[in-house]
Design a protein around this motif. Sequence first.
Motif, PDB file in Angstrom:
ATOM      1  N   GLY A  39       0.722  -1.333  -0.151  1.00  0.00           N
ATOM      2  CA  GLY A  39       0.145  -0.088   0.093  1.00  0.00           C
ATOM      3  C   GLY A  39       0.790   1.034  -0.137  1.00  0.00           C
ATOM      4  O   GLY A  39       0.358   2.363  -0.611  1.00  0.00           O
ATOM      5  N   LEU A  40       2.009   1.333   0.718  1.00  0.00           N
ATOM      6  CA  LEU A  40       2.728   2.377   0.804  1.00  0.00           C
ATOM      7  C   LEU A  40       3.740   2.693  -0.471  1.00  0.00           C
ATOM      8  O   LEU A  40       3.658   2.017  -1.636  1.00  0.00           O
ATOM      9  N   ASP A  78      -5.628  -2.806   1.017  1.00  0.00           N
ATOM     10  CA  ASP A  78      -5.317  -3.990   1.689  1.00  0.00           C
ATOM     11  C   ASP A  78      -6.398  -4.973   1.467  1.00  0.00           C
ATOM     12  O   ASP A  78      -6.169  -6.378   1.020  1.00  0.00           O
ATOM     13  N   GLY A  95       0.654  -6.165   4.185  1.00  0.00           N
ATOM     14  CA  GLY A  95      -0.657  -5.234   4.632  1.00  0.00           C
ATOM     15  C   GLY A  95      -0.451  -5.324   6.185  1.00  0.00           C
ATOM     16  O   GLY A  95      -0.187  -6.010   6.853  1.00  0.00           O
ATOM     17  N   SER A  96      -1.785  -4.142   6.800  1.00  0.00           N
ATOM     18  CA  SER A  96      -1.772  -4.390   8.024  1.00  0.00           C
ATOM     19  C   SER A  96      -2.570  -5.546   8.520  1.00  0.00           C
ATOM     20  O   SER A  96      -3.629  -5.856   7.733  1.00  0.00           O
ATOM     21  N   ASN A 151       4.970  -2.333  11.278  1.00  0.00           N
ATOM     22  CA  ASN A 151       4.414  -0.883  11.106  1.00  0.00           C
ATOM     23  C   ASN A 151       4.820  -0.116  11.859  1.00  0.00           C
ATOM     24  O   ASN A 151       5.761   0.728  11.784  1.00  0.00           O
ATOM     25  N   ARG A 154       1.718   3.669  16.822  1.00  0.00           N
ATOM     26  CA  ARG A 154       0.942   4.657  16.229  1.00  0.00           C
ATOM     27  C   ARG A 154       0.729   6.049  16.760  1.00  0.00           C
ATOM     28  O   ARG A 154       0.644   6.116  18.021  1.00  0.00           O
ATOM     29  N   ARG A 175      -9.632   9.837  10.609  1.00  0.00           N
ATOM     30  CA  ARG A 175      -9.902   8.874   9.759  1.00  0.00           C
ATOM     31  C   ARG A 175      -9.026   7.445  10.498  1.00  0.00           C
ATOM     32  O   ARG A 175      -7.988   7.696  11.039  1.00  0.00           O
ATOM     33  N   MET A 177      -8.498   3.023  10.369  1.00  0.00           N
ATOM     34  CA  MET A 177      -8.286   1.912   9.298  1.00  0.00           C
ATOM     35  C   MET A 177      -9.955   1.144   9.557  1.00  0.00           C
ATOM     36  O   MET A 177     -10.676   1.525  10.394  1.00  0.00           O
ATOM     37  N   TYR A 198      -6.419   3.088   3.385  1.00  0.00           N
ATOM     38  CA  TYR A 198      -5.209   3.999   3.435  1.00  0.00           C
ATOM     39  C   TYR A 198      -5.143   4.595   2.114  1.00  0.00           C
ATOM     40  O   TYR A 198      -4.276   5.703   2.029  1.00  0.00           O
ATOM     41  N   ASN A 215      -0.878   6.978  12.492  1.00  0.00           N
ATOM     42  CA  ASN A 215      -0.043   6.020  11.789  1.00  0.00           C
ATOM     43  C   ASN A 215       1.484   6.216  12.551  1.00  0.00           C
ATOM     44  O   ASN A 215       1.614   7.376  13.088  1.00  0.00           O
ATOM     45  N   TRP A 242       2.440  -5.493  10.284  1.00  0.00           N
ATOM     46  CA  TRP A 242       2.176  -5.813   8.898  1.00  0.00           C
ATOM     47  C   TRP A 242       2.381  -7.076   8.879  1.00  0.00           C
ATOM     48  O   TRP A 242       3.211  -7.783   9.618  1.00  0.00           O
TER      49      TRP A 242
HETATM   50  C1  TK8 Z   1      -0.804   0.469   4.168  1.00  0.00           C
HETATM   51  C2  TK8 Z   1      -1.839   0.380   5.470  1.00  0.00           C
HETATM   52  C3  TK8 Z   1      -1.138   1.196   6.465  1.00  0.00           C
HETATM   53  C4  TK8 Z   1      -1.934   1.374   7.659  1.00  0.00           C
HETATM   54  C5  TK8 Z   1      -2.954   2.149   7.703  1.00  0.00           C
HETATM   55  O1  TK8 Z   1      -1.686  -0.369   2.983  1.00  0.00           O
HETATM   56  O2  TK8 Z   1      -4.073   1.949   6.848  1.00  0.00           O
HETATM   57  O3  TK8 Z   1      -3.106   3.168   8.344  1.00  0.00           O
HETATM   58  O4  TK8 Z   1      -1.033   1.906   8.830  1.00  0.00           O
HETATM   59  O5  TK8 Z   1       0.200   0.828   6.665  1.00  0.00           O
HETATM   60  O6  TK8 Z   1      -2.039  -0.936   5.837  1.00  0.00           O
END
Ligand code: TK8
Length: 339
Positions: A39-40, A78, A95-96, A151, A154, A175, A177, A198, A215, A242
Amino acid sequence: LMKKTARRPLLAALGLALIAPLAAQAQDIKPRLIRFGYGLAEASNQGRAAKVLAENVEKLSGGKMKLRLIGGAALGPDTQMQQALIGGAQEMMVGSTATLVGITKEMALWDTPFLINNTKEADALLDGPVGDKVKAKLEEKGLVGLVYWENGFRNLTNSKRPVNKLEDLSGIKLRVMQNNVYLDSFKILGANAVPLPYSELFTAMETNAVDGQENPYNTILSAKFYEVQKYLTVTNHVYAPWIVLVSKKYWDGLSKDERAVLQKAAVISRDFERKDTREEAAKALVELKSKGMQVSELSPAEIGRMRDKLTKVNAGIATNVGMELWNETQAELAKIRAK
Ligand code: TK8
């Protein structure tokens, strides 16, 4: 006799040169092209580790197995990639774990606020029996979990106002997840929490559809969130992993040797990724300040208030993941902390 000894290093060198390619040939490995989605951005801890994974898959397979890296959520967020893996339309992704909860409820364990206090605990718990057990639950759902990457812890950002105490969060459109623990947690803390993938986050912040997000420092930096977020609050409210996934359909068609290549390369990528992520995180706060972010460090009393409020979600998580797993996790953490 002397001659014989002198020849030994040469023979050894020759032997190595001959045996190494032979060993690779003797393995049951076919040419394979594997799509690996993430994703990043490419220039992120996730992108760098994906590259290390690809290099090692290629090396360990004698150049036969190749990863095609597709970052920036070009294959979808994801949740979409997870479905593609389950259906067999895509081979691999990272992914997460938080976005996997709809598929494997046990993953919600990693959403528990303040469960993990430091990276030593994270590594021991994720790489130990509890982490393995949760990972193994994926198989009945069509996914194979190889390793957990970091990851990280946060932290909260927003564009409205400095958040120095809980009350400052009130009404902030935040926002989260696509995950109910996160949704409930931030509602409990007084924010107006909205789930979004994301891949839609930057634009949502840019257009003020949301005021904030949470994040790790690494992502706030690599995804340039500082361009659209003025205020950062150091909350470290959860350690998020992740997970590197393979489609079970694809995995079932691989030979033992091919699986071993993926597994070994994944472990190498994990060790690289954690080190890289930690080095970047250690420097990131200074860099984020230099980019113009205003940083609030919460007092221990405020962190305490936050913790107290969030313990409300723990009972729900325990019920969802099962009391046995919950208790095993607490016992495992106690063991790790006593070491
Ligand atoms: C990336 C995400 C990301 C996650 C989010 O695809 O969605 O905020 O922290 O790292 O999985």
